[in-house]
Design a protein around this motif. Structure first.
Motif, PDB file in Angstrom:
ATOM      1  N   UNK A  56       1.004  -1.476   0.357  1.00  0.00           N
ATOM      2  CA  UNK A  56       0.040   0.053  -0.379  1.00  0.00           C
ATOM      3  C   UNK A  56       1.058   1.483  -0.153  1.00  0.00           C
ATOM      4  N   UNK A  57       2.081   1.701   1.090  1.00  0.00           N
ATOM      5  CA  UNK A  57       2.839   2.269   0.737  1.00  0.00           C
ATOM      6  C   UNK A  57       3.080   3.292  -1.077  1.00  0.00           C
ATOM      7  N   UNK A  58       3.421   1.709  -1.390  1.00  0.00           N
ATOM      8  CA  UNK A  58       3.958   1.789  -2.965  1.00  0.00           C
ATOM      9  C   UNK A  58       3.061   2.670  -3.714  1.00  0.00           C
ATOM     10  N   UNK A  59       1.904   1.764  -3.729  1.00  0.00           N
ATOM     11  CA  UNK A  59       0.654   2.027  -4.113  1.00  0.00           C
ATOM     12  C   UNK A  59       0.410   3.953  -4.082  1.00  0.00           C
ATOM     13  N   UNK A  60       0.521   4.143  -2.746  1.00  0.00           N
ATOM     14  CA  UNK A  60       0.150   5.934  -2.532  1.00  0.00           C
ATOM     15  C   UNK A  60       1.468   6.797  -3.140  1.00  0.00           C
ATOM     16  N   UNK A  61       2.464   6.337  -3.379  1.00  0.00           N
ATOM     17  CA  UNK A  61       4.105   6.987  -3.574  1.00  0.00           C
ATOM     18  C   UNK A  61       3.813   7.654  -5.153  1.00  0.00           C
ATOM     19  N   UNK A  62       2.746   6.172  -5.718  1.00  0.00           N
ATOM     20  CA  UNK A  62       2.914   5.992  -7.244  1.00  0.00           C
ATOM     21  C   UNK A  62       1.448   6.572  -7.279  1.00  0.00           C
ATOM     22  N   UNK A  63       1.086   6.971  -7.075  1.00  0.00           N
ATOM     23  CA  UNK A  63      -0.381   7.595  -7.793  1.00  0.00           C
ATOM     24  C   UNK A  63      -1.190   6.424  -7.787  1.00  0.00           C
ATOM     25  N   UNK A  64      -1.306   5.167  -7.566  1.00  0.00           N
ATOM     26  CA  UNK A  64      -2.902   4.167  -7.203  1.00  0.00           C
ATOM     27  C   UNK A  64      -2.558   2.884  -7.322  1.00  0.00           C
ATOM     28  N   UNK A  65      -2.878   1.942  -7.997  1.00  0.00           N
ATOM     29  CA  UNK A  65      -2.598   0.389  -7.584  1.00  0.00           C
ATOM     30  C   UNK A  65      -3.818  -0.076  -7.379  1.00  0.00           C
ATOM     31  N   UNK A  66      -4.662  -1.154  -7.614  1.00  0.00           N
ATOM     32  CA  UNK A  66      -5.136  -1.907  -7.558  1.00  0.00           C
ATOM     33  C   UNK A  66      -5.008  -4.235  -6.775  1.00  0.00           C
ATOM     34  N   UNK A  67      -6.115  -3.280  -6.603  1.00  0.00           N
ATOM     35  CA  UNK A  67      -5.930  -5.220  -5.275  1.00  0.00           C
ATOM     36  C   UNK A  67      -6.863  -5.933  -5.843  1.00  0.00           C
TER      37      UNK A  67
END
Length: 327
Positions: A165-176
């Motif tokens: 999750x911290x990486x998702x926030x840093x890169x501006x998004x993601x999907x689980x």
């Protein structure tokens, strides 16, 4: 003197954009699934757990063929390396990360390794799972059944998700994408350990989605019926039951990737939920009568199930952990 309560105005822009695109993405997924899957994931990095066999293996081939770099995790080093070799030989990109997701230390080790080696991870698919078919009355001396399912299906999945999750926030998004089961809606007998772990995963997923939607982090649940994989092999009665093929199951996951919809499932899931909510006693009676009519599995009776002739080798699901070999 009472202090004033200061409320922050919420940012509704991410939700407006997401809602505006929902219908278009669903139409695209229906009419042009292959084209829009490639558009969605080409150049993206996708982490798949339980990727050495069954749904995970078939999904790895599909996503790699569509242009994603796939990071594959499972317990069997040999099997993972075979899948990676097949993908690379076909011109795709893949990396193997052998790991026992149910082991907290090993799960954290793998997550740290992935984050150190890849600048971004765009999609996480928590596919690894353990199913146990045993009635409550036969589980009285087997509390470890509940611990084992929770360790993998719930704790392992959210531990890995929270590490990313911290990486998702840093890169501006993601999907689980969390793989669940139709059983959460239909509540079949003999699956108290399995369904409790998947129910916990579903609740966590929905709460996390409610908290992180404005940060462009999306969560999807896929509620599968039976799928013809090694997971259902020990239960003899399932050899004669209708089931999706791994390829059909992959279609459902790809739909979740393209549309980012909250839940992917069949009409039967909606009907079962309606039945349990509107007529709970009748629903309970129907399930209980089915429970009385069907036999216990060989495993529940304490016997080794007979391996069906012509089926594949299911040993990968029970091999001891082997660490990733360093080059």
């Amino acid at each position: 003197m009472a202090r004033r309560l200061h409320l922050k105005l919420p940012d509704i822009r991410p939700h407006a954009r997401e809602l505006a695109g929902t219908l278009v993405r669903r139409l695209d997924a229906t009419l042009f699934p292959g084209m829009h899957l490639r558009r969605r994931i080409q150049g993206k990095t996708v982490l798949i757990t339980g990727a050495s066999t069954g749904i995970g293996e078939a999904l790895a081939y599909r996503l790699a063929d569509a242009g994603a770099r796939v990071l594959l995790s499972a317990r069997s080093t040999e099997k993972l390396e075979q899948v990676v070799s097949a993908i690379v030989d076909a011109g795709g990109q893949a990396d193997a990360y052998p790991c026992d997701i149910a082991n907290p230390d090993d799960c954290e080790r793998m997550a740290a390794e992935i984050l150190a080696e890849h600048p971004h991870v765009d999609i996480l698919i928590n596919n690894a799972g353990r199913s146990i078919r045993r009635p409550v009355i036969h589980s009285l001396a087997r509390f470890h059944d509940f611990e084992r399912t929770m360790q993998l299906n719930y704790f392992g999945a959210i531990r890995l998700t929270m590490a990313l999750l911290p990486r998702f926030r840093e890169q501006g998004g993601g999907q689980v994408i969390n793989i669940s089961t139709l059983g959460v809606q239909t509540l079949p007998a003999r699956f108290s350990a399995y369904l409790a772990s998947k129910g916990a995963l579903e609740m966590w997923t929905q709460v996390a989605a409610n908290e992180l939607g404005h940060e462009n982090i999306h969560f999807s649940l896929v509620n599968f019926p039976l799928v013809r994989t090694p997971m259902i092999a020990p239960t003899e009665i399932y050899r004669y039951s209708p089931a999706l093929t791994p390829a059909q199951a992959v279609d459902w996951i790809c739909q979740a990737i393209i549309t980012r919809q909250k839940r992917v499932g069949g009409v039967s899931a909606q009907l079962a939920t309606l039945m349990h909510m509107s007529l709970p006693k009748l629903s309970e009676a129907i399930v209980n009568m089915g429970y009385q009519m069907t036999p216990e599995s060989a495993a529940a009776r304490g016997k080794t199930p007979r391996k069906p002739v012509g089926d594949g080798d299911y040993g990968d699901n029970v091999r001891p952990l082997r660490r990733r070999r360093r080059q």
